[in-house]
Design a protein around this motif. Structure first.
Motif, PDB file in Angstrom:
ATOM      1  N   ASP A 179      38.667  53.492  52.059  1.00  0.00           N
ATOM      2  CA  ASP A 179      38.804  54.590  51.102  1.00  0.00           C
ATOM      3  C   ASP A 179      37.714  54.532  50.046  1.00  0.00           C
ATOM      4  O   ASP A 179      37.415  53.459  49.525  1.00  0.00           O
ATOM      5  N   VAL A 215      38.128  42.109  44.347  1.00  0.00           N
ATOM      6  CA  VAL A 215      38.173  42.196  45.801  1.00  0.00           C
ATOM      7  C   VAL A 215      39.632  42.157  46.212  1.00  0.00           C
ATOM      8  O   VAL A 215      40.312  41.174  45.958  1.00  0.00           O
ATOM      9  N   THR A 216      40.125  43.217  46.812  1.00  0.00           N
ATOM     10  CA  THR A 216      41.507  43.209  47.276  1.00  0.00           C
ATOM     11  C   THR A 216      41.515  43.084  48.788  1.00  0.00           C
ATOM     12  O   THR A 216      40.575  43.475  49.457  1.00  0.00           O
ATOM     13  N   GLY A 217      42.635  42.555  49.309  1.00  0.00           N
ATOM     14  CA  GLY A 217      42.746  42.356  50.740  1.00  0.00           C
ATOM     15  C   GLY A 217      41.940  41.163  51.182  1.00  0.00           C
ATOM     16  O   GLY A 217      41.406  40.411  50.369  1.00  0.00           O
ATOM     17  N   ARG A 218      41.878  40.959  52.488  1.00  0.00           N
ATOM     18  CA  ARG A 218      41.125  39.798  52.960  1.00  0.00           C
ATOM     19  C   ARG A 218      40.496  40.081  54.302  1.00  0.00           C
ATOM     20  O   ARG A 218      40.869  41.019  54.989  1.00  0.00           O
ATOM     21  N   ARG A 220      38.477  41.221  57.318  1.00  0.00           N
ATOM     22  CA  ARG A 220      37.891  42.497  57.678  1.00  0.00           C
ATOM     23  C   ARG A 220      38.363  43.599  56.746  1.00  0.00           C
ATOM     24  O   ARG A 220      37.691  44.612  56.568  1.00  0.00           O
ATOM     25  N   ASP A 221      39.553  43.437  56.195  1.00  0.00           N
ATOM     26  CA  ASP A 221      40.143  44.515  55.402  1.00  0.00           C
ATOM     27  C   ASP A 221      39.869  44.383  53.916  1.00  0.00           C
ATOM     28  O   ASP A 221      40.470  45.102  53.121  1.00  0.00           O
ATOM     29  N   GLU A 223      38.317  44.882  50.340  1.00  0.00           N
ATOM     30  CA  GLU A 223      37.694  46.046  49.720  1.00  0.00           C
ATOM     31  C   GLU A 223      37.332  45.701  48.289  1.00  0.00           C
ATOM     32  O   GLU A 223      38.014  44.917  47.656  1.00  0.00           O
ATOM     33  N   TYR A 227      42.072  48.470  42.521  1.00  0.00           N
ATOM     34  CA  TYR A 227      43.442  48.422  43.020  1.00  0.00           C
ATOM     35  C   TYR A 227      44.231  49.625  42.554  1.00  0.00           C
ATOM     36  O   TYR A 227      44.632  50.452  43.353  1.00  0.00           O
TER      37      TYR A 227
ATOM     38  N   GLY B  63      44.843  48.593  61.974  1.00  0.00           N
ATOM     39  CA  GLY B  63      44.539  48.955  60.606  1.00  0.00           C
ATOM     40  C   GLY B  63      45.670  48.788  59.618  1.00  0.00           C
ATOM     41  O   GLY B  63      46.102  49.729  58.983  1.00  0.00           O
ATOM     42  N   PHE B  64      46.190  47.568  59.508  1.00  0.00           N
ATOM     43  CA  PHE B  64      47.100  47.290  58.408  1.00  0.00           C
ATOM     44  C   PHE B  64      46.340  46.498  57.363  1.00  0.00           C
ATOM     45  O   PHE B  64      45.231  46.036  57.602  1.00  0.00           O
ATOM     46  N   ALA B  65      46.947  46.315  56.212  1.00  0.00           N
ATOM     47  CA  ALA B  65      46.377  45.411  55.222  1.00  0.00           C
ATOM     48  C   ALA B  65      46.747  43.991  55.627  1.00  0.00           C
ATOM     49  O   ALA B  65      46.960  43.733  56.804  1.00  0.00           O
ATOM     50  N   ALA B  66      46.811  43.071  54.679  1.00  0.00           N
ATOM     51  CA  ALA B  66      47.029  41.675  55.020  1.00  0.00           C
ATOM     52  C   ALA B  66      48.336  41.463  55.779  1.00  0.00           C
ATOM     53  O   ALA B  66      48.446  40.560  56.594  1.00  0.00           O
ATOM     54  N   PHE B  72      47.727  49.736  52.811  1.00  0.00           N
ATOM     55  CA  PHE B  72      46.490  49.843  52.044  1.00  0.00           C
ATOM     56  C   PHE B  72      46.283  48.615  51.181  1.00  0.00           C
ATOM     57  O   PHE B  72      47.248  47.981  50.761  1.00  0.00           O
ATOM     58  N   ASN B  73      45.040  48.341  50.909  1.00  0.00           N
ATOM     59  CA  ASN B  73      44.732  47.306  49.932  1.00  0.00           C
ATOM     60  C   ASN B  73      44.466  47.915  48.564  1.00  0.00           C
ATOM     61  O   ASN B  73      43.855  47.302  47.705  1.00  0.00           O
ATOM     62  N   THR B 152      47.106  40.863  47.123  1.00  0.00           N
ATOM     63  CA  THR B 152      46.672  41.560  48.336  1.00  0.00           C
ATOM     64  C   THR B 152      46.126  40.584  49.365  1.00  0.00           C
ATOM     65  O   THR B 152      46.021  40.914  50.536  1.00  0.00           O
ATOM     66  N   SER B 155      49.556  37.269  53.001  1.00  0.00           N
ATOM     67  CA  SER B 155      50.428  38.133  53.792  1.00  0.00           C
ATOM     68  C   SER B 155      51.883  38.002  53.378  1.00  0.00           C
ATOM     69  O   SER B 155      52.693  38.861  53.682  1.00  0.00           O
TER      70      SER B 155
END
Lengths: 719, 303
Positions: A179, A215-218, A220-221, A223, A227, B63-66, B72-73, B152, B155
Motif C-alpha cells: 500500500d 518498519v512494520t511487519g517482517r 517479505r511483508d 513495510e 502504521y 498475502g497475509f501479514a505476519a 495488513f501491516n 507487527t 506472529s
C-alpha cells in the motif's frame, strides 16, 4: 549510464578524514569535496590511528572508522544504499560487501570497524559476484517502472544496477505489492519501490526527532510506514526525499513535472529563514522546478526545511511583473518612466525625515545599502526593518549583540544551552536539528519561553521573563549547570527583540552571561537568532532610524522594500506609498506606486545569516516581465530624483557594501558583547515566537499553494 | 489492496470449484488434469485439490501479514479497533505490568514491551487494539511506532479481533508430511471457516502457524484460550492428532471443557507410534538408524 558523480558526491559529503593524515598521497580522494570545506580536524595522535590497505594502497585512518569510511578516504567507491554518514549504521542492504583478507566471507564494510594492518579488497571476483548477487535480490521486488519514476536519472538503485548488477533476474514468482502511504502534502510514496534501507526511519528518529516512521511487519511483508495513517510531523520531512536511494519517497509538488537531466542547477542561498541554508535551485527554462539542499557543514549540513524546499510554487503566483501607478481606478499598469515620475511628484512635497523606508524580510544587502544611500542623499535618516516593531529600535552599534556568536557549527560543542524566548523549531528548523545534535551528544537544554515540543527534551523554566529573574536571583540548579559547563550557550529568539521590554530582557541576559561566564576566552556562548533573511544585513548596514528620525513627524512618503508585515501606525493613511517587491501582498495593496523587483531566485544578492555569514544568492531564472533587480531600481530612481548614486555595476555596489561594513568581504566576524542598559522587565508578558505559522512567513511562502496545503494538513491532523 | 482482493478471492471460493483467479494461474498445469477428470480419472499431482475440491494456495502468494488473520501491516480502522476505542488496564493487570517493568533497569524500560503487549493482548480478548498498543507505549515511554513495529513483527500478536479460542495449526514440513493438510480440511469443515477467519459466533479463529517445535509429535496444533482473560489464559499444544481427535478437541472446547493437552496417545516417548493415514499406528522395533552410521565420523579433537 555512468555513475552520477554529482549525486554520489552528495551521498559522500566531506569526509571527516582528510589527506592530511593519510600517509599515501594520491589524487583520488578529491571527488567528494564540499563547496565550503570545513577546516580539517587536527591529526589525531598516532595511537588513535590505524594503517589499513585498500586494494594494496596504504592509508592511515582513525581507529573509530569503519571499512567503508576507510575506502572512501582512500578514494575507492563502495556502492551502498542503507549507509549514510549522518545516520546510525543499519547494515541491512548488504550492497557494500568487500573482501577482507583472512575473513572467510565477504564483510559488510559499513558495519566493520577497521583493524590495524587490515587488507581490504574491493575489486576481486568474489566482491563482484557478491555485489551482483545482492543487487539481484534487491531487484526481486522492485518494480521495473523507471520510465514513470520521478527518481529516474538520479536513482542510486538505477545507477548501481547499471554498474554492479547483472543483466537479468532469475526471479519468476510474483512481486509483492505494498500500500502507498499518505505522509501529507509534501512526500509522495510509491512503496512498491522501497528496498527497506531504513534511511528515512533513521532520519526521522535521529535527526528530525519526530519518531513517525517505522518498519512494520517482517520478512517479505515488511513495510516502511507510520502504521496509523498520519502526517509526518517534522518541519524537515522533505529531507527523506533526498535520503531515499530509490523512488519510494519522492517530492509530491515536483511529481511528474521535470526530469533531472533537463534541469539547470544554480547554487544559491535560501531566504525563507535567517539561517541561510545553502540550496540548489533547479530550473527548466524560466521556471523554478524544485529546490534541493546543498552541502555546507557549517550551516545546514545537508538538510533543508520544508518551507525552503517547497515554497517555490509561490514564485509563480501573485507576482508583480509590471510597474503600476494608482489612479482613480486603483492600480493601473504603467511604464517605468511614468512610475518614476509619480514618485518624483510625491517626493517633491516631502523633505528630510518625511521620507521613510521600511525593509522587508527578503531584501538583499545591495538594495539595503542603495536605499540607505539614496535616503541619506535626500536628507532622510528615517529607515527601519519591518521586524523592528518595538518602540525603540534595535541597537545596531555592536555586531556581537545581535549575532549568534557561537556559530551554528559551534553549537555541537555546547554542553549547556539556555533558550530565551525562542521556538527554534519554527524559527529555523535546520538550526533546531543542530541543537538536537548537541542534545544527543549530552548537552543539557533549558528554555524560558513557549512550552512546546522542540524534538528534544529540555527543562522548561517558565514562559515569562520572571523566570529569567529567578534564574539570576537564586542558586538555581540550571545557573549552576551553566557555570560548571565547559561550553555554555544562551540563545535569544527573534521574539525577544520585538518586545517592548527588550532592553531589560537583554540586560538580564547579559547579567546572566556575566554570572555564568558564558563568554570566556575562546568561547562566546551569547547568541541571538533571527527569523528573516535580511535582518542581520539591515543591522550590519545600519538600516535603522537615525537620531533625528526617531522624533520625526509622520512620514509623507513611505518606501516599502518588499515589506508586508508593517504595522498600521508605520504607514499613515495619507502617506504616499511606494512598494518595491515581487509579490502582490499586503504592501502592494496599499501602494500608490508599485515597482516590480526580483525574487531571490532571479537575482544575485548578498544575505547575512544570523551567525554573521555573508552568502549570496544567484540568478537561476530570468526576472519576470518588466521587473528589474532591486538595487538597479533604486539606482535608476536616484537619477530621477536628482540624487544620483555613484555606482553603476553590481561590483561597484558590492564595493560600497564592503566600504560600509567590511565583513561583507569577511566571514564570521566575532566580537565581544557589551552591556546594554534598559527598562524594567514586563514580568508577566509571556515570551512569544514571532513565527506562529511556520509554513507562511513571507510573501513567497504566503503565495505558495503547497505551503497552504501543509497548513491544512496540520489542522486536519490536529482535529 | 491486492492482498484484500486475494483474501476476498479466497473467501469467495465456493466449496466445489477453484476461484477463477487460481484457475487461470494454474491453467497450464491443469490442462492434462482437467481432461483426465472428464474421463473420471484421478487428478494430476500438480493440481492437487483437497477433499472439498479447493486448490491449495501456497502461502507465498496468499498475502497475509505476519500471522494468518491480520491482512495488513498497517492499521485500518474497524469498529472493534480504532483510535476512539478505550483500553483501560484492570487493577490486577496494572500490578502485573508494574512487576514486569520492575524486572528491567529504569533506563531500559522498553525491554518490557513484549511481555506487556502479551499481557495487554490477554486482557483485550486476544488482540491488540490501537489504544492497547498506545497504552503500552505510554507506559514504557516509547513512541507508539516503536511498539507497532514489535507488534507487527511477531506472529503471536494479533492486531484484529479473534475468537475466544485461537486455533493455530502447524503448517510446516514435518506436520505437513504427517497429515496436517487433513487436519486443516477437518477443521475448516467442522468450523465452517477457512484459515484466517473467525466463526460467526466468535468462538474460534483458525490460523496457520509456522513450526512450533513439536515435530516429534507431528501433526499438531496450538490453542490460545482467551475466554477467561489474563487469569484463565492458556496456550496449549495438542499433538499426535488424527482428524477425529481434532473434531473431539473442537467439540470439547465448544462445550467449555478442557480436552487432553499435549500428545493424545502418549505421556512420554512411549509407547512408540506415529500418526499414519489419519490414525494412530503403534510401531514395533526400530524403524530408523538400524545400521552403523556411515563415515566420515567427525569428533571434536579438543574433547
Amino acid at each position: 549510464m555512468a555513475l552520477n558523480m554529482q549525486r554520489l558526491g552528495r551521498m559522500l559529503p566531506s569526509l571527516p578524514v582528510s589527506r592530511a593524515f593519510s600517509t599515501a598521497a594520491g589524487p583520488a580522494a578529491t571527488q567528494a569535496t564540499s563547496p565550503t570545506p570545513p577546516s580539517p580536524p587536527p591529526p589525531p595522535p598516532p595511537s588513535d590511528t590505524a594503517e589499513v590497505f585498500v586494494d594494496g594502497q596504504p592509508i592511515t585512518v582513525p581507529k573509530s572508522f569503519t571499512v567503508i569510511q576507510a575506502c572512501d578516504a582512500a578514494g575507492v567507491d563502495i556502492p551502498r544504499f542503507c549507509y549514510h554518514q549522518r545516520l546510525s549504521i543499519a547494515g541491512n542492504c548488504r550492497m557494500c560487501l568487500v573482501e577482507v583478507e583472512k575473513s572467510p566471507k565477504p564483510v559488510a564494510s559499513c558495519a566493520m570497524p577497521v583493524m590495524p594492518g587490515q587488507k581490504i579488497k574491493t575489486d576481486t571476483p568474489l566482491v563482484k559476484k557478491a555485489r551482483e548477487g545482492v543487487m539481484e535480490f534487491l531487484l526481486i521486488n522492485h518494480p521495473l517502472d523507471c520510465p514513470i519514476c520521478d527518481q529516474g536519472g538520479e536513482c542510486d538503485l538505477q545507477d548501481q544496477a547499471m554498474i554492479f548488477g547483472s543483466d537479468k533476474s532469475r526471479f519468476v514468482e510474483t512481486k509483492r505489492a505494498v500500500d502507498d502511504k499518505n505522509l501529507g502534502p509534501l512526500v509522495k510514496t510509491v512503496m512498491n519501490r522501497c528496498i527497506h534501507c531504513t534511511r528515512c526511519v533513521r532520519f526521522s528518529s535521529e535527526v528530525a526527532g519526530t519518531e513517525d516512521l517505522g518498519v512494520t511487519g517482517r520478512g517479505r511483508d515488511s513495510e516502511i510506514g507510520t502504521y496509523v495513517e498520519k502526517l509526518m510531523q517534522s518541519e524537515l520531512s522533505g529531507n527523506v526525499i533526498d535520503l531515499c536511494p530509490v523512488g519510494a519517497l519522492t517530492s509530491k509538488p515536483y511529481a511528474f513535472t521535470a526530469r533531472s537531466w533537463e534541469l539547470k542547477s544554480t547554487e544559491s542561498v535560501d531566504v525563507s529563514d535567517a539561517l541561510g541554508s545553502n540550496i540548489k535551485v533547479d530550473a527548466r527554462g524560466s521556471e523554478v522546478m524544485r529546490i534541493t539542499p546543498r552541502l555546507n557543514e557549517e550551516v545546514n549540513e545537508e538538510w533543508l526545511s520544508d518551507k525552503a524546499r517547497f515554497q517555490y510554487d509561490g514564485l509563480k503566483r501573485q507576482r508583480l511583473n509590471t510597474p503600476m501607478v494608482k489612479g482613480p481606478n486603483g492600480l493601473q499598469p504603467a511604464t517605468w518612466g511614468a512610475a518614476f515620475e509619480a514618485i518624483r511628484g510625491a517626493m517633491a512635497g516631502a523633505k528630510g525625515d518625511e521620507i521613510k523606508a521600511i525593509a522587508g524580510k527578503l531584501t538583499d544587502a545591495e538594495t539595503l545599502v542603495a536605499t540607505k544611500d539614496l535616503l541619506n542623499r535626500l536628507g532622510s535618516g528615517n529607515m527601519k526593518h519591518e521586524d523592528d516593531v518595538a518602540a525603540e529600535p534595535v541597537c545596531a552599534d555592536v555586531r556581537s549583540t545581535y549575532l549568534a556568536n557561537t556559530t551554528v557549527m559551534g553549537f555541537e560543542q555546547a554542553d549547556a544551552i539556555l533558550l530565551v524566548g525562542t521556538n527554534p523549531r519554527h524559527e529555523s528548523p535546520v538550526f533546531n536539528s543542530r541543537l538536537r545534535k548537541a542534545f544527543l551528544d549530552g548537552a543539557e537544554i533549558a528554555s524560558i519561553g513557549p512550552n512546546i515540543d522542540l524534538t528534544y527534551k529540555y527543562q522548561h523554566l517558565g514562559s515569562e521573563p520572571a523566570a529569567l529573574s529567578q534564574l539570576l536571583a537564586s542558586e538555581h540548579p540550571f545557573l549552576e549547570k551553566l557555570k560548571s559547563a565547559s561550553a555554555p550557550a544562551i540563545v535569544i529568539g527573534p521574539g525577544v527583540l520585538r518586545r517592548e521590554d527588550r532592553d531589560a530582557v537583554m540586560r538580564a541576559v547579559h547579567e546572566l552571561v556575566d554570572k555564568a561566564g558564558v563568554v570566556r576566552p575562546g568561547w562566546n556562548g551569547f547568541n541571538v537568532i533571527h527569523d528573516s533573511a535580511s535582518r542581520v544585513a539591515a543591522l550590519d548596514l545600519g538600516f535603522v532610524p537615525s537620531a533625528s528620525a526617531r522624533s520625526a513627524p509622520p512620514p509623507k512618503v513611505v518606501y516599502l522594500l518588499g515589506a508586508d508585515d508593517w504595522m498600521d501606525r508605520e504607514v499613515p493613511e495619507d502617506a504616499f506609498v511606494i512598494y518595491q517587491g515581487h509579490h502582490g501582498d499586503k504592501g502592494a495593496t496599499r501602494a500608490n506606486v508599485v515597482l516590480p523587483g526580483a525574487a531571490y531566485t532571479e537575482k544575485s544578492g548578498l544575505y547575512v545569516n544570523f551567525e554573521g555569514r555573508v552568502q549570496q544568492t544567484r540568478a537561476a531564472v530570468p526576472v519576470l516581465g518588466d521587473a528589474r533587480e532591486d538595487w538597479k531600481i533604486v539606482r535608476a530612481l536616484s537619477e530621477v530624483l536628482g540624487a544620483r548614486l555613484p555606482y553603476d555595476t553590481h561590483s561597484a555596489v558590492r564595493a560600497r557594501l564592503a566600504e560600509v561594513a567590511p565583513h561583507f568581504a569577511l566571514i564570521n566576524n566575532l566580537q565581544q558583547p557589551v552591556w546594554l542598559n534598559g527598562e524594567v522587565l514586563q514580568k508577566d508578558v509571556p515570551f512569544q515566537s514571532p513565527v506562529n505559522n511556520f509554513y507562511m512567513t513571507d510573501s513567497v511562502s504566503r503565495a505558495s499553494a503547497v505551503m497552504a496545503k501543509c497548513i491544512l494538513a496540520k489542522q486536519e491532523a490536529k482535529n | 489492496m491486492r492482498r484484500a482482493v486475494q483474501k476476498l478471492a479466497l473467501v469467495a471460493e465456493s466449496a466445489t470449484a477453484c476461484s477463477s483467479l487460481h484457475q487461470q494461474a494454474l491453467a497450464p498445469l491443469c490442462t492434462s488434469a482437467t481432461s483426465a477428470l472428464a474421463q473420471g480419472a484421478s487428478q494430476s499431482p500438480l493440481c492437487q485439490s483437497n477433499y472439498r475440491g479447493r486448490v491449495f494456495v501456497p502461502a507465498s502468494t496468499r498475502g497475509f501479514a505476519a500471522n494468518s488473520h491480520d491482512l495488513f501491516n498497517q492499521h485500518k480502522d474497524t469498529p472493534d479497533n480504532n483510535a476512539d476505542n478505550v483500553f483501560e488496564w484492570t487493577e490486577a493487570n496494572l500490578k502485573r505490568a508494574q512487576d514486569i517493568i520492575d524486572r528491567y533497569p529504569p533506563n531500559y524500560k522498553a525491554s518490557a514491551v513484549i511481555p506487556l503487549l502479551d499481557l495487554a493482548q490477554q486482557q483485550n480478548y486476544g488482540f491488540l487494539s490501537l489504544p492497547a498498543m498506545n497504552s503500552v507505549a505510554k507506559m514504557l515511554e516509547m513512541t507508539p511506532i516503536r511498539v507497532y513495529e514489535v507488534a507487527t513483527f511477531y506472529s503471536m500478536f494479533n492486531r484484529s479481533k479473534v475468537g475466544k479460542y485461537h486455533i493455530q495449526l502447524c503448517g510446516t514440513t514435518p506436520c505437513r508430511l504427517q497429515g496436517a493438510q487433513h487436519l486443516q480440511d477437518t477443521l475448516e469443515k467442522t468450523l465452517g471457516i477457512h484459515i484466517g477467519e473467525t466463526t460467526k459466533d466468535g468462538m474460534f479463529t483458525l490460523s496457520e502457524m509456522e513450526c512450533m517445535g513439536a515435530c516429534v509429535n507431528a501433526p499438531m496444533l496450538a490453542v490460545a484460550d482467551y475466554s477467561g482473560g489474563v487469569e484463565g489464559y492458556s496456550y496449549n499444544y495438542y499433538e499426535d492428532l488424527t482428524p477425529a481427535d481434532t473434531v473431539k478437541i473442537i467439540e470439547a472446547l465448544r462445550k467449555g471443557e478442557k480436552p487432553k493437552i499435549n500428545s493424545q496417545y502418549r505421556n512420554k516417548a512411549e509407547p512408540r507410534g506415529v500418526i499414519q493415514d489419519g490414525k494412530w499406528t503403534p510401531s514395533e522395533g526400530t524403524l530408523t538408524l538400524t545400521t552403523p552410521p556411515r563415515g566420515p565420523i567427525v569428533t571434536n579433537p579438543d574433547l
